[in-house]
Design an enzyme around this catalytic site. Structure first.
Site, PDB file in Angstrom:
ATOM      1  N   CYS A 113     -30.189 -80.966  -1.185  1.00 20.69           N
ATOM      2  CA  CYS A 113     -30.362 -79.609  -0.673  1.00 20.69           C
ATOM      3  C   CYS A 113     -30.936 -78.816  -1.833  1.00 20.69           C
ATOM      4  O   CYS A 113     -30.227 -78.541  -2.799  1.00 20.69           O
ATOM      5  CB  CYS A 113     -29.050 -78.990  -0.193  1.00 20.69           C
ATOM      6  SG  CYS A 113     -29.274 -77.256   0.258  1.00 20.69           S
ATOM      7  N   CYS A 116     -29.171 -75.036  -2.003  1.00 21.34           N
ATOM      8  CA  CYS A 116     -27.775 -74.857  -2.424  1.00 21.34           C
ATOM      9  C   CYS A 116     -27.079 -76.205  -2.453  1.00 21.34           C
ATOM     10  O   CYS A 116     -27.323 -77.000  -3.351  1.00 21.34           O
ATOM     11  CB  CYS A 116     -27.068 -73.861  -1.523  1.00 21.34           C
ATOM     12  SG  CYS A 116     -27.397 -74.042   0.245  1.00 21.34           S
ATOM     13  N   SER A 117     -26.239 -76.498  -1.470  1.00 21.71           N
ATOM     14  CA  SER A 117     -25.485 -77.755  -1.533  1.00 21.71           C
ATOM     15  C   SER A 117     -25.182 -78.298  -0.149  1.00 21.71           C
ATOM     16  O   SER A 117     -24.149 -78.942   0.045  1.00 21.71           O
ATOM     17  CB  SER A 117     -24.192 -77.535  -2.306  1.00 21.71           C
ATOM     18  OG  SER A 117     -23.445 -76.495  -1.690  1.00 21.71           O
ATOM     19  N   CYS A 118     -26.066 -78.040   0.848  1.00 15.59           N
ATOM     20  CA  CYS A 118     -25.836 -78.540   2.199  1.00 15.59           C
ATOM     21  C   CYS A 118     -25.691 -80.057   2.171  1.00 15.59           C
ATOM     22  O   CYS A 118     -26.467 -80.749   1.522  1.00 15.59           O
ATOM     23  CB  CYS A 118     -26.989 -78.144   3.121  1.00 15.59           C
ATOM     24  SG  CYS A 118     -27.185 -76.364   3.256  1.00 15.59           S
TER      25      CYS A 118
HETATM   26 FE    FE Z   1     -27.505 -75.997   0.987  1.00 10.84          FE
END
Ligand code: FE
Length: 211
Positions: A113, A116-118
């Site tokens: 991602c 961000c951190s999906c």
């Molecule tokens: Fe994300």
């Protein structure tokens, strides 16, 4: 309920709490407080959801892969709709659609991602710290072959690498190739070969050499 800074929801993760209280954390807490105060969700529901997410481990994704290796019809359904295929095995893959990207002898897939951190948390559990790092998020897109080599995954030059950027609306899991030497293994033993990193694409399943 939101007065006096009181939080009715469960405490945040310790590793997050130890860092500075960021704008996004404040926003998350404020939204949670509002949802609770307005009766949209109950504290019990919030706790149950967090427990469901925390209980998820990469073993769920590994089960899907092993079943796909053993059952071509299931593999087809998995490639069409991961969430529905997971439900067949009694696995709740969450509400966000997950797309399975299939490795072939000519194509290797890896997920990231960049924003961000999906991450497909319902299938793989919590994302590793490196997945959330700025270094991985930026570099895997620009120089995937070098990044994979740092993970110990040296791909032959003829293998193309595709990087899939996860979003809030669509998550990915990698469907790795069944490794050579695994022909005689049953589904459960196959699942044990599929690690978290195999599902992210920073590793490939291997049959341990017999000692
Ligand atoms: Fe994300």
């Amino acid at each position: 309920m939101s007065s006096g800074g009181h939080h009715a929801h469960p405490p945040k993760q310790p590793d997050i709490e130890d860092g500075p209280y960021s704008w996004h954390m404040a926003l998350t807490d404020a939204v949670a407080d509002l949802l609770l105060a307005k009766g949209v969700i109950t504290g019990e529901e919030l706790r149950r959801t967090l427990e469901t997410i925390d209980a998820a481990t990469p073993a769920r994704g590994a089960r899907l892969v092993a079943r796909a290796w053993c059952d071509p019809a299931f593999r087809t359904r998995l490639l069409e709709d991961v969430n529905a295929a997971a439900a067949e095995l009694g696995i709740d893959a969450g509400a966000i659609p997950i797309l399975a990207v299939e490795n072939t002898p000519e194509l290797h897939n890896v997920i990231v991602c960049t924003l961000c951190s999906c991450y497909p948390r319902y299938l793989l559990g919590a994302a590793p710290d490196w997945y959330k790092s700025r270094a991985y998020r930026s570099r895997v897109v620009r120089e995937p072959r070098a990044v994979l080599a740092e993970f110990g995954l040296e791909l032959p030059d003829h293998v193309r690498i595709e990087v899939h950027d996860s979003t809030a609306e669509l998550r990915y899991m990698v469907l790795p190739l069944r490794p050579p030497g695994s022909e005689g293994l049953a589904e459960e033993a196959l699942a044990a070969l599929v690690t978290r990193d195999c599902l992210i694409g920073t590793a490939v399943p291997r049959v341990p050499a017999e000692s």
